[in-house]
Design a protein around this motif. Structure first.
Motif, mmCIF file in Angstrom:
data_model
loop_
_atom_site.group_PDB
_atom_site.id
_atom_site.type_symbol
_atom_site.label_atom_id
_atom_site.label_comp_id
_atom_site.label_asym_id
_atom_site.label_seq_id
_atom_site.Cartn_x
_atom_site.Cartn_y
_atom_site.Cartn_z
ATOM 1 N N ILE A 147 -10.139 8.560 -46.548
ATOM 2 C CA ILE A 147 -9.757 7.317 -46.868
ATOM 3 C C ILE A 147 -9.451 6.875 -45.140
ATOM 4 N N SER A 148 -9.351 7.336 -44.115
ATOM 5 C CA SER A 148 -9.649 7.319 -42.547
ATOM 6 C C SER A 148 -11.712 7.358 -42.709
ATOM 7 N N ASP A 149 -12.407 7.761 -43.983
ATOM 8 C CA ASP A 149 -13.951 7.357 -43.470
ATOM 9 C C ASP A 149 -14.082 5.898 -44.001
ATOM 10 N N ILE A 150 -13.468 5.696 -45.448
ATOM 11 C CA ILE A 150 -14.279 4.876 -45.648
ATOM 12 C C ILE A 150 -13.513 3.138 -44.730
ATOM 13 N N ALA A 151 -12.271 3.616 -44.242
ATOM 14 C CA ALA A 151 -11.697 2.474 -43.184
ATOM 15 C C ALA A 151 -13.413 2.168 -41.943
ATOM 16 N N THR A 152 -13.580 3.233 -41.923
ATOM 17 C CA THR A 152 -14.826 2.956 -40.681
ATOM 18 C C THR A 152 -15.815 2.509 -41.399
ATOM 19 N N GLN A 153 -16.213 2.477 -42.394
ATOM 20 C CA GLN A 153 -17.087 1.459 -43.295
ATOM 21 C C GLN A 153 -16.338 0.062 -43.614
ATOM 22 N N VAL A 154 -15.186 -0.032 -43.263
ATOM 23 C CA VAL A 154 -14.917 -1.020 -43.955
ATOM 24 C C VAL A 154 -14.187 -1.824 -42.263
ATOM 25 N N LEU A 192 -15.411 -5.775 -40.502
ATOM 26 C CA LEU A 192 -14.413 -6.075 -40.164
ATOM 27 C C LEU A 192 -14.666 -6.932 -39.078
ATOM 28 N N GLY A 193 -15.564 -5.851 -38.333
ATOM 29 C CA GLY A 193 -15.838 -6.097 -36.830
ATOM 30 C C GLY A 193 -16.852 -7.122 -36.297
ATOM 31 N N ARG A 194 -17.593 -8.033 -37.515
ATOM 32 C CA ARG A 194 -18.346 -8.678 -36.976
ATOM 33 C C ARG A 194 -17.924 -9.985 -38.273
ATOM 34 N N GLU A 195 -16.751 -9.465 -38.559
ATOM 35 C CA GLU A 195 -16.190 -10.885 -39.049
ATOM 36 C C GLU A 195 -15.795 -11.590 -38.384
ATOM 37 N N PHE A 196 -14.108 -9.624 -37.236
ATOM 38 C CA PHE A 196 -13.706 -10.408 -36.017
ATOM 39 C C PHE A 196 -14.739 -11.269 -34.738
ATOM 40 N N LYS A 197 -15.851 -10.644 -34.721
ATOM 41 C CA LYS A 197 -16.219 -11.821 -33.708
ATOM 42 C C LYS A 197 -17.128 -12.930 -34.018
ATOM 43 N N ASN A 198 -17.652 -13.319 -35.242
ATOM 44 C CA ASN A 198 -17.820 -14.586 -35.859
ATOM 45 C C ASN A 198 -16.605 -15.235 -35.527
ATOM 46 N N ARG A 199 -15.624 -14.991 -35.964
ATOM 47 C CA ARG A 199 -14.153 -15.844 -35.091
ATOM 48 C C ARG A 199 -13.615 -16.253 -34.516
ATOM 49 N N GLY A 200 -13.968 -15.331 -33.376
ATOM 50 C CA GLY A 200 -13.724 -15.225 -31.526
ATOM 51 C C GLY A 200 -12.208 -14.157 -31.492
ATOM 52 N N PHE A 201 -12.639 -12.802 -32.834
ATOM 53 C CA PHE A 201 -11.141 -12.516 -33.054
ATOM 54 C C PHE A 201 -11.632 -11.134 -31.343
ATOM 55 N N ASP A 202 -11.068 -10.110 -31.529
ATOM 56 C CA ASP A 202 -11.459 -8.901 -30.577
ATOM 57 C C ASP A 202 -12.300 -7.739 -31.807
ATOM 58 N N PRO A 203 -13.020 -7.682 -31.489
ATOM 59 C CA PRO A 203 -13.637 -6.651 -32.460
ATOM 60 C C PRO A 203 -12.834 -5.597 -32.587
ATOM 61 N N LYS A 204 -12.325 -5.046 -30.974
ATOM 62 C CA LYS A 204 -11.999 -3.539 -30.494
ATOM 63 C C LYS A 204 -11.301 -3.627 -31.718
ATOM 64 N N LEU A 205 -10.309 -4.828 -32.214
ATOM 65 C CA LEU A 205 -8.783 -4.742 -33.025
ATOM 66 C C LEU A 205 -9.581 -4.298 -34.492
ATOM 67 N N ALA A 206 -10.199 -4.016 -35.247
ATOM 68 C CA ALA A 206 -11.091 -3.892 -36.255
ATOM 69 C C ALA A 206 -11.023 -2.520 -36.605
ATOM 70 N N PRO A 207 -10.529 -1.939 -35.869
ATOM 71 C CA PRO A 207 -10.452 -0.537 -36.611
ATOM 72 C C PRO A 207 -9.338 0.159 -36.797
ATOM 73 N N LEU A 208 -8.286 -1.148 -36.772
ATOM 74 C CA LEU A 208 -6.351 -0.996 -36.583
ATOM 75 C C LEU A 208 -7.060 -1.651 -38.427
ATOM 76 N N TYR A 209 -7.767 -2.734 -38.170
ATOM 77 C CA TYR A 209 -7.005 -3.862 -39.360
ATOM 78 C C TYR A 209 -7.899 -2.579 -40.483
ATOM 79 N N ALA A 210 -9.290 -2.306 -40.143
ATOM 80 C CA ALA A 210 -9.401 -1.629 -41.239
ATOM 81 C C ALA A 210 -8.609 -0.523 -41.746
ATOM 82 N N GLN A 211 -7.703 0.365 -41.235
ATOM 83 C CA GLN A 211 -7.036 1.086 -41.278
ATOM 84 C C GLN A 211 -5.617 0.619 -41.907
ATOM 85 N N ALA A 212 -5.378 -0.775 -41.950
ATOM 86 C CA ALA A 212 -4.385 -0.984 -42.533
ATOM 87 C C ALA A 212 -4.644 -1.637 -44.016
ATOM 88 N N LEU A 213 -5.911 -2.053 -43.797
ATOM 89 C CA LEU A 213 -6.104 -2.526 -45.858
ATOM 90 C C LEU A 213 -6.506 -1.194 -46.458
#
Length: 200
Positions: free
Chosen positions: A119-126, A130-151
């Motif tokens: 699941i962690s491997d899959i989350a890494t791909q997600v 999410l990192g690209r999407e966060f950057k486009n929306r002005g969010f901190d892309p460093k938080l993408a791993p947390l959201y990927a694990q949650a999703l």
């Protein structure tokens, strides 16, 4: 029967028994008896029950990871969520025995780890998506791993529940998962805050 055919037969029998009874509930004697061979034949191919189990788990983990990875083809992030949810639910539907084996706690270490590491491997791909999407929306892309694990965790746990109930239908489950995650993401606050008294 050739050596390769015998090995495949033992893998299929082991997979079925491990799914039905778990690792502890399955014996080399049962595997050999179902295959119509003696115990030494199982040991010759896999070195024992642990070796057979490790190969079964490794194959299932690769199959699930391949299904999820190959499903992530859309350009739109919402459609990617749909594809990932469908990939996991497809795997559960098509390879129920394999999923039952993966979600059990393994009594032995595998070369590729555990269901949690998969699941962690899959989350890494997600996370990349999410990192690209966060950057486009002005969010901190460093938080993408947390959201990927949650999703991914949300989809995986829902999949475990759906494994036994199989209701509602797969497409409806996928739609609800995407609804919760997408509309949650769509209304995401750039700086989330707590409203209760507890702050730490």
């Amino acid at each position: 029967m050739t050596g390769a055919e015998r090995r495949q037969q033992l893998l299929e029998i082991g997979r079925t028994l491990f799914a039905e009874r778990g690792f502890e509930g399955t014996s080399v004697e049962e595997i050999a008896a179902k295959a119509g061979v003696s115990k030494p034949v199982v040991y010759e191919h896999f070195g024992g029950k642990e070796g057979l189990y490790a190969v079964v788990v490794d194959r299932e983990m690769r199959r699930l990871l391949d299904m999820v990875t190959s499903s992530l083809t859309a350009g739109h992030p919402r459609e990617l969520l749909e594809q990932a949810a469908f990939a996991l639910l497809d795997y559960i539907e098509e390879y129920t025995d394999g999923f039952r084996i993966l979600v059990r706690d393994s009594p032995i270490p595998q070369s590729t780890g555990s269901f949690a590491s998969l699941i962690s491997d899959i989350a890494t791909q997600v996370e990349d998506i999410l990192g690209r999407e966060f950057k486009n929306r002005g969010f901190d892309p460093k938080l993408a791993p947390l959201y990927a694990q949650a999703l991914v965790g949300m989809v995986a746990l829902t999949g475990q529940w759906w494994l036994d109930v199989r209701r509602p239908k797969k497409a409806e489950v996928a739609a609800h998962l995407v609804n919760l995650s997408w509309h949650g993401l769509d209304g995401l606050e750039a700086r989330p805050h707590l409203i209760g008294r507890r702050k730490s």
